[in-house]
Write an enzyme that holds these catalytic residues in place. Structure first.
Site, short mmCIF file in Angstrom:
data_model
loop_
_atom_site.label_atom_id
_atom_site.label_comp_id
_atom_site.label_asym_id
_atom_site.label_seq_id
_atom_site.Cartn_x
_atom_site.Cartn_y
_atom_site.Cartn_z
N PRO A 60 0.83 -1.21 0.00
CA PRO A 60 0.00 0.00 0.00
C PRO A 60 0.87 1.26 0.00
O PRO A 60 1.77 1.41 0.82
CB PRO A 60 -0.80 -0.12 1.30
CG PRO A 60 -0.76 -1.58 1.64
CD PRO A 60 0.56 -2.06 1.16
N GLU A 61 0.60 2.17 -0.94
CA GLU A 61 1.33 3.42 -1.03
C GLU A 61 0.42 4.56 -0.57
O GLU A 61 -0.69 4.32 -0.09
CB GLU A 61 1.81 3.64 -2.47
CG GLU A 61 2.75 2.55 -2.98
CD GLU A 61 4.12 2.57 -2.33
OE1 GLU A 61 4.42 3.52 -1.57
OE2 GLU A 61 4.90 1.63 -2.57
#
Length: 272
Positions: free
Chosen positions: A2-3
């Site tokens: 997840p960014e």
């Protein structure tokens, strides 16, 4: 992994529902990256404030009881549930409130939940201290980018991934921003001209904005706190498209490895 867009999408999906909720319990499963650093009993009765994001971290302020800094690691996800189903093998943190259950699921356990008395108190202050500007901060522009890159010899894509110049330009979004700006990912950072720095700053902000509108990127298992997948991967111009024709010029997209991460780019549209 997840960014920034995925973390921000997650925040938006539960922040309004949990704000003002009273903590009624806290369950810890298998150890995560760091110990939580507080007796769960000390948090009972605290009210959850306005959930904030800094880089890929979420901060849950607890009125009168400090707050919790959360990181999703490589495979983590948060869910906000109206009921409290029995935890599964990969559910390692539950925050019970009078409005629902906030649960962290993390199969690889690289995520974290850490308590601190305030955002500027340890250990949170150290964890956040080295982060660069937010991409939507008005101070993030070509001038900032050009000055920050001036003394660096590493390739431009690796400089973007470092996170100390700007946060949020993770692997997918760095590839896409460099394509949008027409910059070869192998270009030495110090050789980026000011006009091209202006283009890249705009591209970083534009790509991340598009990802937010699309609900983030779901390549494997990302979901927001309500179980909704992202769709940015459907509009990616280069990422994951090795061998496929560039949507702009028709040249086959190439993949190389930089810093143990896959980099995708168009050898015709992106120039050194």
């Amino acid at each position: 992994m997840p960014e920034l867009p995925e973390v921000e999408v997650t925040r938006r999906s539960f922040a309004g529902a949990i704000q003002g909720a009273r903590v009624t319990g806290l369950r810890l499963g298998k150890p995560l990256r760091w110990p939580i650093g507080v007796d769960p009993e000390a948090l009972l009765g605290a009210r959850v404030g306005d959930v904030q994001r800094r880089g890929k971290y979420l901060w849950l302020p607890l009125a009168g009881a400090g707050g919790l800094l959360m990181h999703l690691g490589m495979s983590g996800s948060l869910a906000f549930l109206g009921t409290a189903p029995a935890p599964g093998a990969h559910d390692h943190f539950d925050l019970h409130t009078d409005r629902g259950l906030l649960r962290l699921t993390d199969p690889r356990r690289f995520g974290a939940v850490v308590w601190a008395a305030a955002l500027d108190a340890e250990p949170v202050a150290t964890l956040l201290g080295g982060l660069g500007l937010e991409p939507f901060d008005e101070r993030f522009d070509g001038a900032h980018l050009h000055a920050a890159l001036g003394g660096r010899r590493v390739a431009i894509k690796q400089a973007l991934l470092a996170g100390d110049i700007v946060v949020g330009a993770g692997n997918i979004y760095a590839c896409e921003a460099l394509f949008m700006a027409g910059i070869d990912p192998r270009l030495p950072s110090a050789k980026l001209s000011r006009p091209r720095a202006d283009k890249l700053a705009v591209a970083v902000r534009t790509v991340l904005g598009q990802a937010l509108e699309a609900g983030g990127t779901t390549l494997r298992d990302f979901r927001d706190a309500h179980g909704v997948a992202g769709s940015f991967q459907m509009q990616a111009q280069v990422y994951g498209r090795e061998g496929q024709p560039c949507r702009r010029c028709g040249t086959a997209i190439r993949r190389i490895v930089q810093g143990q991460r896959s980099t995708f780019f168009c050898p015709s549209c992106q120039k050194r």
